[in-house]
Design an enzyme around this catalytic site. Structure first.
Site, PDB file in Angstrom:
ATOM      1  N   CYS A  96       0.830  -1.195   0.000  1.00 54.27           N
ATOM      2  CA  CYS A  96       0.000   0.000   0.000  1.00 54.27           C
ATOM      3  C   CYS A  96       0.868   1.250   0.000  1.00 54.27           C
ATOM      4  O   CYS A  96       2.066   1.197   0.261  1.00 54.27           O
ATOM      5  CB  CYS A  96      -0.912   0.003   1.219  1.00 54.27           C
ATOM      6  SG  CYS A  96      -1.877  -1.521   1.393  1.00 54.27           S
ATOM      7  N   GLU A 125      -0.377  -9.140 -17.943  1.00 62.55           N
ATOM      8  CA  GLU A 125      -0.447  -8.140 -16.870  1.00 62.55           C
ATOM      9  C   GLU A 125      -1.419  -7.023 -17.204  1.00 62.55           C
ATOM     10  O   GLU A 125      -2.212  -6.611 -16.343  1.00 62.55           O
ATOM     11  CB  GLU A 125       0.941  -7.520 -16.645  1.00 62.55           C
ATOM     12  CG  GLU A 125       1.848  -8.258 -15.713  1.00 62.55           C
ATOM     13  CD  GLU A 125       3.158  -7.520 -15.504  1.00 62.55           C
ATOM     14  OE1 GLU A 125       3.603  -7.419 -14.355  1.00 62.55           O
ATOM     15  OE2 GLU A 125       3.732  -7.026 -16.492  1.00 62.55           O
ATOM     16  N   ASN A 163       1.075  -0.339   6.081  1.00 61.00           N
ATOM     17  CA  ASN A 163       1.492  -1.182   4.967  1.00 61.00           C
ATOM     18  C   ASN A 163       2.156  -2.406   5.559  1.00 61.00           C
ATOM     19  O   ASN A 163       3.096  -2.294   6.340  1.00 61.00           O
ATOM     20  CB  ASN A 163       2.475  -0.417   4.059  1.00 61.00           C
ATOM     21  CG  ASN A 163       2.951  -1.246   2.883  1.00 61.00           C
ATOM     22  OD1 ASN A 163       2.341  -2.243   2.526  1.00 61.00           O
ATOM     23  ND2 ASN A 163       4.063  -0.835   2.288  1.00 61.00           N
ATOM     24  N   GLY A 164       1.662  -3.604   5.218  1.00 60.42           N
ATOM     25  CA  GLY A 164       2.209  -4.840   5.753  1.00 60.42           C
ATOM     26  C   GLY A 164       1.108  -5.784   6.168  1.00 60.42           C
ATOM     27  O   GLY A 164      -0.070  -5.594   5.820  1.00 60.42           O
ATOM     28  N   GLU A 182       8.953 -13.065 -20.516  1.00 58.81           N
ATOM     29  CA  GLU A 182       8.688 -11.683 -20.147  1.00 58.81           C
ATOM     30  C   GLU A 182       7.656 -11.052 -21.084  1.00 58.81           C
ATOM     31  O   GLU A 182       6.787 -10.290 -20.646  1.00 58.81           O
ATOM     32  CB  GLU A 182       9.993 -10.881 -20.158  1.00 58.81           C
ATOM     33  CG  GLU A 182       9.836  -9.397 -19.862  1.00 58.81           C
ATOM     34  CD  GLU A 182       9.339  -9.080 -18.464  1.00 58.81           C
ATOM     35  OE1 GLU A 182       9.011  -7.909 -18.215  1.00 58.81           O
ATOM     36  OE2 GLU A 182       9.269  -9.998 -17.618  1.00 58.81           O
ATOM     37  N   TRP A 225      -3.855  -1.659  -1.387  1.00 54.96           N
ATOM     38  CA  TRP A 225      -3.918  -2.911  -2.133  1.00 54.96           C
ATOM     39  C   TRP A 225      -4.336  -3.959  -1.117  1.00 54.96           C
ATOM     40  O   TRP A 225      -3.614  -4.251  -0.162  1.00 54.96           O
ATOM     41  CB  TRP A 225      -2.557  -3.261  -2.742  1.00 54.96           C
ATOM     42  CG  TRP A 225      -2.587  -4.454  -3.644  1.00 54.96           C
ATOM     43  CD1 TRP A 225      -2.881  -4.481  -4.963  1.00 54.96           C
ATOM     44  CD2 TRP A 225      -2.305  -5.811  -3.264  1.00 54.96           C
ATOM     45  NE1 TRP A 225      -2.796  -5.765  -5.444  1.00 54.96           N
ATOM     46  CE2 TRP A 225      -2.446  -6.605  -4.427  1.00 54.96           C
ATOM     47  CE3 TRP A 225      -1.949  -6.439  -2.069  1.00 54.96           C
ATOM     48  CZ2 TRP A 225      -2.240  -7.979  -4.430  1.00 54.96           C
ATOM     49  CZ3 TRP A 225      -1.749  -7.808  -2.058  1.00 54.96           C
ATOM     50  CH2 TRP A 225      -1.895  -8.572  -3.227  1.00 54.96           C
ATOM     51  N   HIS A 268       5.796 -31.226 -26.313  1.00 51.60           N
ATOM     52  CA  HIS A 268       5.708 -32.072 -25.121  1.00 51.60           C
ATOM     53  C   HIS A 268       4.415 -31.800 -24.357  1.00 51.60           C
ATOM     54  O   HIS A 268       4.377 -31.944 -23.130  1.00 51.60           O
ATOM     55  CB  HIS A 268       6.932 -31.865 -24.227  1.00 51.60           C
ATOM     56  CG  HIS A 268       8.205 -32.354 -24.837  1.00 51.60           C
ATOM     57  ND1 HIS A 268       8.549 -33.686 -24.881  1.00 51.60           N
ATOM     58  CD2 HIS A 268       9.189 -31.689 -25.484  1.00 51.60           C
ATOM     59  CE1 HIS A 268       9.708 -33.824 -25.500  1.00 51.60           C
ATOM     60  NE2 HIS A 268      10.119 -32.614 -25.878  1.00 51.60           N
ATOM     61  N   ARG A 273       1.083   1.771  -6.117  1.00 54.27           N
ATOM     62  CA  ARG A 273       1.293   0.810  -5.026  1.00 54.27           C
ATOM     63  C   ARG A 273      -0.014   0.177  -4.557  1.00 54.27           C
ATOM     64  O   ARG A 273       0.010  -0.750  -3.735  1.00 54.27           O
ATOM     65  CB  ARG A 273       1.979   1.498  -3.844  1.00 54.27           C
ATOM     66  CG  ARG A 273       3.373   2.005  -4.142  1.00 54.27           C
ATOM     67  CD  ARG A 273       3.984   2.617  -2.909  1.00 54.27           C
ATOM     68  NE  ARG A 273       4.215   1.617  -1.872  1.00 54.27           N
ATOM     69  CZ  ARG A 273       5.382   1.026  -1.656  1.00 54.27           C
ATOM     70  NH1 ARG A 273       6.420   1.327  -2.400  1.00 54.27           N
ATOM     71  NH2 ARG A 273       5.522   0.144  -0.688  1.00 54.27           N
ATOM     72  N   LYS A 291       2.659  -2.209  -7.763  1.00 56.69           N
ATOM     73  CA  LYS A 291       4.005  -2.085  -8.307  1.00 56.69           C
ATOM     74  C   LYS A 291       5.040  -2.782  -7.443  1.00 56.69           C
ATOM     75  O   LYS A 291       5.859  -3.540  -7.920  1.00 56.69           O
ATOM     76  CB  LYS A 291       4.353  -0.603  -8.459  1.00 56.69           C
ATOM     77  CG  LYS A 291       5.739  -0.343  -9.012  1.00 56.69           C
ATOM     78  CD  LYS A 291       5.851  -0.794 -10.448  1.00 56.69           C
ATOM     79  CE  LYS A 291       7.169  -0.448 -11.063  1.00 56.69           C
ATOM     80  NZ  LYS A 291       7.292  -0.963 -12.434  1.00 56.69           N
ATOM     81  N   LYS A 343       4.053  -9.431 -19.878  1.00 57.28           N
ATOM     82  CA  LYS A 343       3.595  -8.073 -20.169  1.00 57.28           C
ATOM     83  C   LYS A 343       2.169  -8.091 -20.716  1.00 57.28           C
ATOM     84  O   LYS A 343       1.341  -7.267 -20.346  1.00 57.28           O
ATOM     85  CB  LYS A 343       4.534  -7.380 -21.183  1.00 57.28           C
ATOM     86  CG  LYS A 343       5.895  -7.039 -20.653  1.00 57.28           C
ATOM     87  CD  LYS A 343       5.894  -5.884 -19.675  1.00 57.28           C
ATOM     88  CE  LYS A 343       5.806  -6.305 -18.250  1.00 57.28           C
ATOM     89  NZ  LYS A 343       6.851  -6.898 -17.563  1.00 57.28           N
TER      90      LYS A 343
END
Length: 608
Positions: free
Chosen positions: A2, A488, A100-101, A481, A74, A504, A27, A603, A485
């Protein structure tokens, strides 16, 4: 994960708090709230983004208090709702907290507090903190905070206000980042320096188990036993403009286009042409120290882990050092084999990723040499590692990492050259690699010129809901990656595979509605990739091929072609991923997605 911001000083606090929340919104953006503190606590909370809170504040009339705290959330404990939004107060509204936590023992604490008569109004773990402070308060604000925190197990970054000490903010940290800003006649606190840049460049970072007491004219710092401590003051070197979008529609597009300059900053001053090597002073290792390293372990999460996989190829081929990449969240739980001759490289753009920080502490405890690769100067991972490489990429605001990733890969390439020259790599090979590194910014500028072509291709496939990305060698992590992207920011299902793994099992999913993005660059393994493309076409899957320069090997096979400049296998991951970033951006834009703030993401992941 957060965002926290607090202000105390001569100005009206509300505009500063709202501005800080906007800068921290990457955040978390499930809900937001502020508390203006004087002889009473004026708390305003809303569900949704900061602009919703801003509208509510305007409707109610701009509060004029000069001290306050604010939060953008968040969600961890408790669904996004107005009741679960921060700040939280005790049931008598004497103390307000932004947190935050995660408080691990909150359920036990809540049960005890309820038995003592405290009434709770949210489903969050955070609400136990103001209730505990109220329970312990006997006239000393700071002492009540320390007593409350002695009962708490878990992680926290906290800013706390009280009706008993108007103009005072008490701040504490254990496991979640907190930075103090020293202003002109005012003082601030935030979970990230982004919120502080418009108001001050002078900051101090709290370590675990430390507190700060802020008033408008002073900052006192101590540990949780109330023993005073001295903190070094650091200077932020970011410009205010660097944290804005400028003329770009989204931060992500701005940051994609910033990559030539960002990588230039990562490289600047680090190419040693006298020795045909690289110069990374922050590593703080002598040639003898480097020669003793016989194994490298890279730890990271998400995009940083993908960068680490590119780094594994670099270290093993260029430096001939056995290297492995660990998912940072698993590192400490599987008791990794670490010796004093092991170099552990934690990678984190923010330098605050909780799992990566835990890996740093485990590696340090086991006696490894630890060197961090971070972007944010003064971040916790950088401080605790004590050595490493700063990226100097500038602030990255969009949740989806772009320039952070490419600067990490560039730093790993420079590290590999440095270790390679320390071992078997000859001067001629070193000189050639330095030329390639120096060329990266210009090569990426050439990729950016392909944006209109990539935009048209993205528009063509905008109705697809499933994608495969396939690559080989250095381009396998690039495929991972690129797929990350896309999923996301556009919410479509995208999977990255080593091209050889298709047959496979996963090839069973290919059909005409499942596009395949193939890394068909003119690098070793291209002939095998052409065979993999033919396998995809035989299953009627359309193929988008990324190819090199004027190489036309895949032209007659692929449905669409994205051209990146011709380069070696060492640089190909960088040019290719920029093209894939652009593809993901335009694809998400055509689908109407909130690109900079995708749902359910934040983020900086500062909780486990």
């Amino acid at each position: 994960m957060c965002g926290i911001v607090g202000y105390t000083g001569p100005k009206t606090a509300t505009p500063i708090l709202i501005d800080g929340l906007k800068r921290l919104e990457y955040r978390g953006y499930d809900s937001a709230g502020i508390c203006l503190a004087d002889k009473s606590l004026n708390v305003i909370r809303t569900v949704g983004k900061v602009r919703t809170l801003e509208d509510r504040v305007k409707e109610l009339g701009l509060p004029t208090e000069h001290c306050g705290i604010a939060h953008t959330r968040w969600a961890t404990h408790g669904a996004p709702s107005e009741a679960n939004a921060h700040p939280h107060t005790d049931d008598k509204k004497q103390f307000a907290v932004v947190h935050n936590g995660i408080i691990d023992n909150y359920a036990c604490l809540r049960k005890k507090l309820e038995a003592q008569g405290h009434r709770f109004s949210s489903d969050t773990d955070s609400e136990v903190i103001p209730q505990l402070i109220a329970e312990f308060y006997q006239g000393d604000f700071c002492k009540a905070v320390t007593q409350a925190l002695s009962k708490v197990s878990g992680t926290y970054g906290l800013a706390i206000t009280s009706i008993y000490d108007p103009g005072v903010i008490v701040v504490a940290r254990y496991g979640s980042p907190i930075v103090i800003g020293f202003g002109n006649g005012c003082n601030l606190v935030a979970s990230d320096i982004t919120a502080l840049v418009p108001y001050t460049r002078e900051v101090s970072y709290l370590n675990d188990g430390e507190m700060a007491i802020l008033s408008s004219d002073k900052v006192e710092m101590c540990n949780l036993d109330n023993v005073p401590i001295e903190k070094r003051v650091a200077t932020i070197d970011w410009d205010v403009e660097a944290t804005g979008k400028g003329s770009y529609e989204h931060f992500m597009l701005k940051e994609i286009h910033e990559q030539p300059d960002a990588i230039g900053n990562t490289i600047r001053g680090r190419l040693n042409h006298q020795l045909d090597s690289t110069r990374l002073g922050g590593l703080n290792m002598t040639p003898h120290d480097m020669a003793k390293i016989n194994r490298i372990v890279i730890a990271g999460c998400g995009s940083s882990m993908h960068a680490g996989w590119v780094g594994e190829y670099y270290f093993e081929e260029i430096a001939r050092i056995p290297t492995e990449v660990e998912q940072a969240a698993e590192f400490r739980y599987r008791n990794p084999i670490i010796t004093p001759d092991t170099l552990v490289l934690p990678i984190s753009q923010s330098g605050e990723t909780a799992d990566t920080l835990a890996a740093v502490r485990e590696a340090t405890n086991k006696g490894a040499t630890v060197a961090a690769i971070c972007n944010v100067v003064g971040s916790t991972i950088a401080r605790e590692a004590g050595r490493g490489v700063y990226l100097h990429a500038g602030p990255e605001i969009s949740v989806a990492s772009t320039k952070g990733f490419t600067c990490q890969v560039t730093a790993l390439l420079m590290l590999a050259v440095m270790f390679g020259r320390n071992r078997h790599l000859g001067r001629e090979q070193g000189a050639e690699l330095l030329k390639e590194i120096a060329s990266i910014p210009d090569l990426i500028r050439q990729v950016l010129k392909q944006a209109p072509v990539i935009e048209r291709i993205a528009a063509k496939y905008v109705k697809a809901d499933n994608f495969f990305y396939i690559g080989r060698g250095y381009l396998y992590p690039t495929a991972l990656e690129g797929a990350l992207k896309l999923k996301e920011i556009s919410y479509v299902h995208a999977e990255g595979y080593h091209a050889a793994e298709l047959k496979h099992g996963s090839i069973a999913l290919l059909e005409e509605n499942v596009p395949v993005v193939a890394m068909a660059n003119a690098v070793p393994g291209q002939d095998k990739m052409i065979g993999n493309i033919r396998e995809c076409l035989a299953r009627h899957a359309p193929v988008i091929a990324v190819v090199s320069g004027d190489d036309h090997t895949a032209d007659e096979l692929a449905d669409d072609i994205i051209r990146v400049p011709m380069s070696s296998r060492y640089v190909a991951p960088l040019t290719t991923i920029v093209a894939l970033q652009l593809f993901a951006y335009y694809f998400a834009k055509f689908r109407g997605c909130p690109i900079d703030q995708p749902r359910n993401l934040a983020k900086s992941v500062t909780v486990e």
